[in-house]
Motif scaffolding. Structure first.
Motif, PDB file in Angstrom:
ATOM      1  N   GLY B 185       0.827  -1.210   0.000  1.00 21.52           N
ATOM      2  CA  GLY B 185       0.000   0.000   0.000  1.00 21.52           C
ATOM      3  C   GLY B 185       0.857   1.253   0.000  1.00 21.52           C
ATOM      4  O   GLY B 185       0.625   2.180  -0.788  1.00 21.52           O
ATOM      5  N   ILE B 186       1.862   1.302   0.873  1.00 23.27           N
ATOM      6  CA  ILE B 186       2.754   2.471   0.963  1.00 23.27           C
ATOM      7  C   ILE B 186       3.533   2.644  -0.348  1.00 23.27           C
ATOM      8  O   ILE B 186       3.669   3.748  -0.875  1.00 23.27           O
ATOM      9  CB  ILE B 186       3.707   2.330   2.178  1.00 23.27           C
ATOM     10  N   ILE B 188       2.637   1.678  -3.386  1.00 24.47           N
ATOM     11  CA  ILE B 188       1.740   2.187  -4.444  1.00 24.47           C
ATOM     12  C   ILE B 188       1.482   3.675  -4.240  1.00 24.47           C
ATOM     13  O   ILE B 188       1.519   4.470  -5.186  1.00 24.47           O
ATOM     14  CB  ILE B 188       0.402   1.396  -4.462  1.00 24.47           C
ATOM     15  N   LEU B 189       1.244   4.056  -2.980  1.00 31.67           N
ATOM     16  CA  LEU B 189       0.937   5.451  -2.669  1.00 31.67           C
ATOM     17  C   LEU B 189       2.099   6.365  -3.070  1.00 31.67           C
ATOM     18  O   LEU B 189       1.896   7.403  -3.713  1.00 31.67           O
ATOM     19  CB  LEU B 189       0.661   5.570  -1.168  1.00 31.67           C
ATOM     20  N   PHE B 192       2.580   6.487  -6.872  1.00 35.32           N
ATOM     21  CA  PHE B 192       1.545   7.290  -7.518  1.00 35.32           C
ATOM     22  C   PHE B 192       1.813   8.781  -7.301  1.00 35.32           C
ATOM     23  O   PHE B 192       1.611   9.594  -8.188  1.00 35.32           O
ATOM     24  CB  PHE B 192       0.171   6.925  -6.947  1.00 35.32           C
ATOM     25  N   ARG B 193       2.276   9.155  -6.116  1.00 34.69           N
ATOM     26  CA  ARG B 193       2.550  10.574  -5.822  1.00 34.69           C
ATOM     27  C   ARG B 193       3.717  11.087  -6.642  1.00 34.69           C
ATOM     28  O   ARG B 193       3.753  12.251  -6.997  1.00 34.69           O
ATOM     29  CB  ARG B 193       2.892  10.736  -4.332  1.00 34.69           C
TER      30      ARG B 193
END
Lengths: 210, 202
Positions: B185-186, B188-189, B192-193
């Motif tokens: 999750g981290i 991907i986050l 994406f940023r």
């Protein structure tokens, strides 16, 4: 006139997925982390209370303990405990936890603890008040047993056992035979010590009037 | 009296010995929801207490679990034929297959003994994506060997306290699974940023 609001940042699907994964990850990790800490504390509990020293209080009983663990730690014959709990004296029943036994019997809890645990605590106190040699339900001496357990089960005094095997009694009564043989560097190792104890037990049972 | 699956499995092991360990691990390898890690830890403890045989139990246990894994791979392989026919030539499918061929090894190995909850889908994916059978077999063999040696060894070492260590390990493997999800999750986050900044500077 109302002022134009700044454009909202859109949360994309991929960001939502990432947040979802983070939340699910945390939801799994936090309770497991807490339970791991609790299990670690229980392991420390068993180490700290030195069950091998004997004369342990029934207040120290825990749901993860097995009948065999309790029998050896408290030197109460397994047969006596099985009778007290009201379960068939089978090998598999001596090796599963009190919590699991309690669940199998469908007994529920008392003050948050399995009812079986309570019954075992009472049985230990009753046994201490009136020790009864039941005989070795296992039919033979085994490495996990300690001399106090064997003495209480067979009725042969511990001093006699220590004397006839030829090992010092000091603080050794509650140590399992396979650990004791390592501690004393017993010649021939655990198997040899178990055989020596077995010979003493056999000799005394032959002497007993039928 | 109520019966839970784990208690039933433990009673069968105590009654029938090492062949039952093999049979249960085989069924677990095929994907049946049996408490595999608990069975292995308990077997170690039962060996310590002379309840089951010390030589045949680990060997038959390894044989059972590897056979189960191979069986499930076979199921994935043959049911994957349909998916292969339908989507095999598509770009995403071929990419996914290539990625599993490159990175699947480590996944197969660790899902055998550390993140066992993911063993079932990973095996099915390995079969349906036609992952090299020889590589799969060697990885499964080494992973399951680690599982039996490590978990069985802990059960043996802790003896009558095995239920306690089993609970600790069960929570640990689930904790690792949670940590992995959190990490992904981290990742991907952050990934994406980072993208819009790149676009902005170009």
């Amino acid at each position: 006139m109302s002022q134009p609001t700044p454009p909202r940042k859109k949360v994309s699907k991929i960001q939502l997925l990432a947040l979802g994964l983070i939340l699910i990850g945390l939801a799994i990790m936090l309770p497991r982390g807490f339970r791991m800490y609790q299990s670690y504390q229980e392991i420390e509990f068993a180490r700290k209370h030195q069950f091998q020293t004997g004369d342990v209080s029934p207040d120290l009983l825990r749901p993860w303990m097995t009948i065999r663990y309790i029998a050896v730690s408290y030197a109460v014959p397994q047969e006596y405990l099985f009778d007290a709990v009201g379960i068939p004296p089978r090998r598999e029943n001596s090796m599963i936890s009190i919590a699991r036994l309690n669940q199998q019997l469908g007994l529920g809890t008392k003050n948050g603890e399995p009812i079986v645990l309570d019954r075992i605590g009472e049985a230990i106190l009753a046994y201490r008040a009136n020790p009864v040699p039941t005989g070795l339900i296992e039919r033979q001496v085994m490495g996990w047993m300690n001399l106090q357990y064997i003495a209480n089960s067979t009725g042969i005094p511990t001093e006699v056992l220590f004397d006839e095997i030829g090992i010092p009694a000091n603080g050794n009564a509650y140590i399992p035979l396979d650990v004791l043989s390592d501690k004393l560097h017993y010649e021939g190792g655990p198997r040899s010590l178990v055989q020596a104890v077995q010979r003493v037990v056999d000799a005394h049972s032959e002497k007993k009037p039928q | 009296m109520t019966v839970d699956l784990a208690a039933l499995a433990l009673n069968w092991i105590a009654t029938y010995g090492s062949p039952m360990v093999a049979a249960l691990l085989l069924l677990g390898g095929l994907g049946l929801p049996l408490p595999g890690s608990l069975i292995v830890i308990a077997s170690g403890a039962f060996i310590r207490q002379n309840l089951i045989d010390a030589y045949t139990t680990p060997l038959l246990g390894l044989f059972g679990t590897v056979t189960g894994d191979l069986g499930l791979y076979g199921i994935g392989y043959f049911t994957g034929t349909f998916i292969e026919k339908r989507y095999g030539q598509t770009n995403p499918w071929q990419k996914a297959r290539k990625l599993f061929e490159q990175r699947g090894g480590i996944t197969i190995f660790f899902t055998r003994w550390l993140i066992t909850a993911l063993a079932f889908p990973v095996t099915l994916i390995a079969g349906s994506s036609r992952y090299s059978f020889r590589k799969y077999f060697l990885l499964v063999l080494s992973g399951e060997f680690t599982w039996i040696l490590l978990y069985g060894g802990l059960g043996y070492f802790f003896g009558s306290q095995w239920e306690l260590i089993s609970e600790l390990i069960s929570n640990f493997t689930e904790f690792i699974l949670g940590a992995m999800l959190l990490g992904v999750g981290i990742f991907i986050l952050f990934r994406f940023r980072a993208k819009p900044e790149k676009n902005a500077s170009s």
